[in-house]
Design a protein around this motif. Structure first.
Motif, mmCIF file in Angstrom:
data_model
loop_
_atom_site.group_PDB
_atom_site.id
_atom_site.type_symbol
_atom_site.label_atom_id
_atom_site.label_comp_id
_atom_site.label_asym_id
_atom_site.label_seq_id
_atom_site.Cartn_x
_atom_site.Cartn_y
_atom_site.Cartn_z
ATOM 1 N N LEU A 1 -40.426 14.955 1.671
ATOM 2 C CA LEU A 1 -39.527 15.146 2.810
ATOM 3 C C LEU A 1 -38.158 14.547 2.516
ATOM 4 O O LEU A 1 -38.063 13.467 1.924
ATOM 5 C CB LEU A 1 -40.087 14.469 4.057
ATOM 6 C CG LEU A 1 -41.218 15.161 4.817
ATOM 7 C CD1 LEU A 1 -41.646 14.294 5.988
ATOM 8 C CD2 LEU A 1 -40.778 16.528 5.298
ATOM 9 N N ASP A 2 -37.119 15.225 2.975
ATOM 10 C CA ASP A 2 -35.756 14.727 2.858
ATOM 11 C C ASP A 2 -35.145 14.586 4.248
ATOM 12 O O ASP A 2 -35.405 15.396 5.142
ATOM 13 C CB ASP A 2 -34.891 15.687 2.038
ATOM 14 C CG ASP A 2 -35.285 15.722 0.580
ATOM 15 O OD1 ASP A 2 -35.535 14.641 0.017
ATOM 16 O OD2 ASP A 2 -35.354 16.826 0.011
ATOM 17 N N ARG A 3 -34.304 13.569 4.411
ATOM 18 C CA ARG A 3 -33.507 13.469 5.634
ATOM 19 C C ARG A 3 -32.449 14.573 5.598
ATOM 20 O O ARG A 3 -31.770 14.771 4.580
ATOM 21 C CB ARG A 3 -32.835 12.102 5.731
ATOM 22 C CG ARG A 3 -32.009 11.920 7.008
ATOM 23 C CD ARG A 3 -31.221 10.632 6.950
ATOM 24 N NE ARG A 3 -32.073 9.460 6.994
ATOM 25 C CZ ARG A 3 -32.480 8.868 8.106
ATOM 26 N NH1 ARG A 3 -32.106 9.343 9.283
ATOM 27 N NH2 ARG A 3 -33.256 7.800 8.057
ATOM 28 N N GLU A 4 -32.302 15.294 6.690
ATOM 29 C CA GLU A 4 -31.362 16.412 6.719
ATOM 30 C C GLU A 4 -30.181 16.175 7.655
ATOM 31 O O GLU A 4 -29.057 16.593 7.357
ATOM 32 C CB GLU A 4 -32.090 17.696 7.150
ATOM 33 C CG GLU A 4 -33.099 18.176 6.120
ATOM 34 C CD GLU A 4 -33.699 19.532 6.458
ATOM 35 O OE1 GLU A 4 -34.317 20.137 5.561
ATOM 36 O OE2 GLU A 4 -33.571 19.986 7.625
ATOM 37 N N VAL A 5 -30.392 15.540 8.787
ATOM 38 C CA VAL A 5 -29.332 15.394 9.786
ATOM 39 C C VAL A 5 -28.641 14.049 9.603
ATOM 40 O O VAL A 5 -29.277 12.991 9.730
ATOM 41 C CB VAL A 5 -29.904 15.497 11.218
ATOM 42 C CG1 VAL A 5 -28.783 15.395 12.252
ATOM 43 C CG2 VAL A 5 -30.683 16.802 11.387
ATOM 44 N N PRO A 6 -27.338 14.035 9.307
ATOM 45 C CA PRO A 6 -26.635 12.760 9.139
ATOM 46 C C PRO A 6 -26.438 12.065 10.484
ATOM 47 O O PRO A 6 -25.944 12.662 11.444
ATOM 48 C CB PRO A 6 -25.289 13.184 8.533
ATOM 49 C CG PRO A 6 -25.092 14.601 8.976
ATOM 50 C CD PRO A 6 -26.467 15.199 9.081
ATOM 51 N N THR A 7 -26.821 10.788 10.545
ATOM 52 C CA THR A 7 -26.700 10.022 11.793
ATOM 53 C C THR A 7 -26.098 8.640 11.536
ATOM 54 O O THR A 7 -26.381 7.695 12.278
ATOM 55 C CB THR A 7 -28.078 9.871 12.481
ATOM 56 O OG1 THR A 7 -28.981 9.217 11.577
ATOM 57 C CG2 THR A 7 -28.644 11.216 12.878
ATOM 58 N N GLU A 8 -25.281 8.517 10.499
ATOM 59 C CA GLU A 8 -24.675 7.226 10.186
ATOM 60 C C GLU A 8 -23.901 6.696 11.398
ATOM 61 O O GLU A 8 -23.117 7.421 12.009
ATOM 62 C CB GLU A 8 -23.732 7.336 8.986
ATOM 63 C CG GLU A 8 -24.439 7.571 7.669
ATOM 64 C CD GLU A 8 -24.805 9.034 7.430
ATOM 65 O OE1 GLU A 8 -25.460 9.310 6.406
ATOM 66 O OE2 GLU A 8 -24.424 9.889 8.259
ATOM 67 N N PRO B 1 -31.659 19.942 12.086
ATOM 68 C CA PRO B 1 -32.401 20.215 10.849
ATOM 69 C C PRO B 1 -32.474 21.721 10.592
ATOM 70 O O PRO B 1 -32.175 22.539 11.479
ATOM 71 C CB PRO B 1 -33.783 19.629 11.135
ATOM 72 C CG PRO B 1 -33.911 19.691 12.621
ATOM 73 C CD PRO B 1 -32.533 19.449 13.159
ATOM 74 N N ARG B 2 -32.888 22.084 9.400
ATOM 75 C CA ARG B 2 -32.935 23.505 9.030
ATOM 76 C C ARG B 2 -33.912 24.308 9.887
ATOM 77 O O ARG B 2 -33.792 25.520 9.998
ATOM 78 C CB ARG B 2 -33.312 23.636 7.549
ATOM 79 C CG ARG B 2 -32.210 23.190 6.600
ATOM 80 C CD ARG B 2 -32.581 23.418 5.140
ATOM 81 N NE ARG B 2 -31.449 23.188 4.260
ATOM 82 C CZ ARG B 2 -31.111 22.005 3.762
ATOM 83 N NH1 ARG B 2 -31.834 20.941 4.061
ATOM 84 N NH2 ARG B 2 -30.066 21.882 2.968
ATOM 85 N N TRP B 3 -34.861 23.632 10.517
ATOM 86 C CA TRP B 3 -35.897 24.340 11.251
ATOM 87 C C TRP B 3 -35.538 24.596 12.714
ATOM 88 O O TRP B 3 -36.376 25.029 13.509
ATOM 89 C CB TRP B 3 -37.240 23.614 11.149
ATOM 90 C CG TRP B 3 -37.205 22.130 11.256
ATOM 91 C CD1 TRP B 3 -37.044 21.229 10.238
ATOM 92 C CD2 TRP B 3 -37.355 21.343 12.453
ATOM 93 N NE1 TRP B 3 -37.079 19.942 10.722
ATOM 94 C CE2 TRP B 3 -37.281 19.982 12.071
ATOM 95 C CE3 TRP B 3 -37.566 21.660 13.793
ATOM 96 C CZ2 TRP B 3 -37.381 18.946 12.997
ATOM 97 C CZ3 TRP B 3 -37.668 20.619 14.712
ATOM 98 C CH2 TRP B 3 -37.579 19.291 14.311
ATOM 99 N N ALA C 1 -28.615 26.091 7.560
ATOM 100 C CA ALA C 1 -27.464 25.199 7.671
ATOM 101 C C ALA C 1 -27.812 23.976 8.510
ATOM 102 O O ALA C 1 -28.544 24.074 9.494
ATOM 103 C CB ALA C 1 -26.287 25.941 8.297
ATOM 104 N N ILE C 2 -27.271 22.819 8.133
ATOM 105 C CA ILE C 2 -27.408 21.606 8.928
ATOM 106 C C ILE C 2 -26.329 21.570 10.008
ATOM 107 O O ILE C 2 -26.593 21.225 11.153
ATOM 108 C CB ILE C 2 -27.313 20.346 8.043
ATOM 109 C CG1 ILE C 2 -28.359 20.413 6.925
ATOM 110 C CG2 ILE C 2 -27.481 19.090 8.882
ATOM 111 C CD1 ILE C 2 -29.781 20.562 7.398
ATOM 112 N N GLY D 1 -36.361 17.217 7.353
ATOM 113 C CA GLY D 1 -36.841 18.562 7.119
ATOM 114 C C GLY D 1 -38.336 18.659 7.337
ATOM 115 O O GLY D 1 -38.994 17.701 7.751
ATOM 116 N N VAL D 2 -38.876 19.822 7.041
ATOM 117 C CA VAL D 2 -40.312 20.056 7.135
ATOM 118 C C VAL D 2 -40.788 20.617 5.808
ATOM 119 O O VAL D 2 -40.189 21.555 5.274
ATOM 120 C CB VAL D 2 -40.651 21.037 8.278
ATOM 121 C CG1 VAL D 2 -42.131 21.383 8.263
ATOM 122 C CG2 VAL D 2 -40.277 20.436 9.618
#
Length: 677
Positions: free
Chosen positions: A238-245, A508-510, A536-537, A218-219
């Motif tokens: 800052l938080d990680r927003e997009v899951p990329t596991e 991400p939300r942005w 929304a993600i 995020g931003v």
């Protein structure tokens, strides 16, 4: 993209306390360019003030060094700045908004009337410049009046490598004074910090502070006003927003000035930019140089954040090709040859190399473009050059070298796939800079273990690259599954009569996503506008019933959305462009799922079908009859083989025959002939 109509004086102007040392040069913003010849069509509605600028102002003589502060926007070329006939330097070659600074030597100013001049380059370039003032101090002293102390952490309070972007209220990147350190990379308005912190000297005024960490995060933002002599403390999380596991973020095209000789990023500065943009597998690809960023990463204490890979952009007169990984001490490939056959042989023989990537296929370097229509058929994917294109992957997104029409490199890739070549689509940055072009803005996600970014399984990553188990990202991440079982790189067999595809678009939300297109053999077979919920993600989660094909296809999903214009991740304008039309976009694309619709347990390409349909001594009428059940991608390949085997498709009787055939045949034959060199 920045609408011209919004570029008013009010949008540019920002106030600072009227310091005793400050003298106004001009509060006006001037549009400079060539009348009647706009660089981009968006500038047609704004008539330029002229090609050059000359402004007079009243000032006092400076007995010591002073600093000129001047606002600029959309500067691509070298604009020369002079004061009273003395050259101060150039505007910064930087197409975003910034407050630029230039040194004014002692005794340049005089009592009374002074003249600021800006001289145009020979190339077309529409720029906005003005809002200039002088401070009667050297730059470093002028920026020691006030301070912003910024700290960035993750959600648990731990320091986080990141990018800190500091602008005024109108998103102009602002000049900063930051103590030099191997832990930071600093440019106007930007600090990349391995420790997630900075103390930046600034002019007194109002600021926006952004904290970011590339696509997956995020931003965080803060508004702050700092007075003269004041230090303001800002804490951001800052938080990680997009899951990329299960996916590793890779930029397979990274440079530094230290080894490539151009751009502005030193190898030391590259380390905090890699960590600050959240990349896990950066590949060093300096021109004809086996660069190893590992020792610099270790010296900066950044080993935990990413895995470095030695590579090389093999830079020739017949294209630029990235090769990786490369063993330490390996000899250079033969970058002097102009034979693709010899070049690919030399690269493959370089110890360690597992992947060859064709870079920016439509860009022109040394008066040559690898997929130029003079020697490459953009419909059939055939090259007239000896040996042809025998790489493993192709850049379809190069964020530092974008095309005005982003679909062009994708079309070249589709043509290669239809010609039967297994070539993986890749995204990269090709950045040589700290901030002019962002590292990792274009990137490739590789399907491999991702638990430890300091020790990425390089063999698994390269295998994913070669097998097409990869996703292309510039602001969006698109996933594709068929029957919820098959993913990119898979051969999908035993498909039901009504097979379904699932498309998921993340970001991400942005960012937002506005459109999704599904391609079969490079042809759009389904498309839809999308409207994601605010913040929304998951931008889209769509299920599509696939058309029933009688032949195999490769299936690809591409999503796009509005380009990012905010300064923490602004999408740049195209690097080389023939068109004056451009719409900035974010893009997320998949690699293919190979669909076995004919049920023989394997995938057959359009070229493979064409080779079955066209006899060694073909009869056109018979061939057209057998082709009737296939799409235009197969028809293109049939036209190519017929031509190779002696059939003149432009001959009157032949042309009349295929023009009476099915729409798919007519389309395919026409596209092949139009694209033929």
């Amino acid at each position: 993209m920045k609408p011209v109509l919004a570029l008013t004086l009010a949008a540019f102007f920002v106030t600072f306390p009227l310091l005793a040392e400050r003298e106004e040069v001009t509060s006006e913003i001037f549009h400079l360019g060539t009348k009647g010849l706009p660089e981009w069509n968006e500038f047609r509605s704004s008539e330029p003030h002229g090609r050059n600028l000359s402004v007079t102002f009243e000032a006092k003589a400076n007995q010591e060094e002073s600093t000129l502060f001047i606002r600029q926007d959309d500067v691509k070329q070298g604009w020369r700045v002079s004061l009273n006939g003395k050259r101060l330097g150039n505007l910064e070659r930087f197409e975003s908004k910034m407050l630029h600074t230039l040194k004014v030597p002692a005794k340049t100013l005089k009592d009374g009337e002074n003249r600021l001049s800006i001289a145009a380059p020979t190339a077309l370039d529409d720029v906005f410049v003005g809002g200039a003032f002088l401070v009667n101090k050297a730059r470093e002293d002028a920026l020691r009046q006030s301070f912003l102390e910024v700290r960035v952490t993750d959600s648990k309070g731990a320091p986080l490598p990141c990018r800190i972007t500091i602008t005024n209220e109108k998103d102009y990147l602002m000049p900063l004074q930051v103590e030099a350190s191997p832990l930071v990379a600093v440019r106007t308005g930007v600090v990349y910090s391995l420790e997630g912190k900075t103390t930046a000297g600034v002019l007194p005024g109002k600021y926006l502070v952004y904290a970011s960490r590339g696509f997956e995060y995020g931003v965080a933002t803060a508004k702050v006003r700092v007075a003269e002599g004041e230090t303001r403390s800002i804490r951001l999380s800052l938080d990680r927003e997009v899951p990329t596991e299960g996916w590793i973020s890779c930029d397979p095209h990274v440079h530094v000035k230290t080894f490539s000789g151009h751009g502005d990023s030193t190898v030391e500065e590259r380390i905090p930019t890699i960590a600050g943009e959240g990349l896990e597998l950066p590949i060093s690809t300096d021109h004809n140089h086996h660069a190893d960023y590992g020792p610099y990463q270790e010296a900066a204490g950044a080993s935990a954040f990413f895995t470095t890979v030695i590579g090389n952009e093999v830079t020739t007169k017949v294209g630029h090709f990235n090769a990786f990984p490369i063993k330490k001490g390996a000899p250079l490939p033969n970058h002097e040859t102009e034979s693709w056959k010899e070049l690919f042989k030399s690269i493959r023989a370089t110890p360690g190399v597992e992947v060859i990537l064709l870079n920016h296929p439509r860009n022109v370097h040394s008066n040559f473009s690898p997929t130029d229509p003079s020697h490459f058929n953009r419909a059939s994917g055939e090259s007239q050059r000896e040996g042809g294109l025998e790489m493993d992957a192709i850049e379809v997104i190069t964020s530092a070298a974008l095309q005005a029409d982003y679909t062009g490199p994708f079309e070249d890739w589709f043509a290669l796939l239809n010609a039967g070549k297994r070539v993986t689509a890749a995204g990269s940055s090709d950045t040589h800079d700290v901030n002019r072009y962002l590292l990792g803005q274009g990137r490739t996600y590789l399907q491999c273990p991702d638990k430890d970014p300091a020790n990425v399984d390089l063999a698994a990553a390269c295998r994913a690259f070669r097998e097409g188990r990869a996703l292309v990202s510039m602001g969006l991440l698109t996933h594709l599954r068929v029957e919820e079982r098959f993913e990119v790189g898979d051969l999908a067999t035993k498909l039901p009569s009504k097979a379904t595809a699932r498309i998921q678009v993340l970001g991400p939300r942005w960012v937002d996503a506005t459109r999704v297109v599904l391609y079969g053999n490079g042809l759009p077979i389904w498309e839809s506008e999308v409207e994601s919920a605010p913040n929304a993600i998951t931008k889209a989660d769509l299920k599509v019933e696939l058309p029933k094909f009688t032949h195999d296809i490769h299936l690809v999903a591409i999503a796009n959305g509005s380009g990012v214009t905010k300064p923490f991740w602004e999408i740049p304008r195209p690097y080389q462009h023939k068109s004056k039309e451009y719409v900035s976009r974010v893009i997320g694309a998949t690699n293919p799922i190979w669909l076995d619709f004919d049920g023989d347990g394997k995938y057959t390409s359009p070229r493979g079908y064409a080779e079955r349909l066209v006899e060694k001594k073909p009869m056109l009428a018979e061939t057209l009859a057998k082709l009737s059940d296939f799409d235009s991608s197969v028809a293109v390949q049939v036209a190519a083989l017929l031509t190779v085997r002696g059939v003149d498709l432009k001959e009157t009787k032949a042309e009349a025959a295929w023009e009476k055939a099915s729409p798919a045949i007519r389309t395919g034959f026409s596209e092949f002939l139009e694209a033929s060199p």
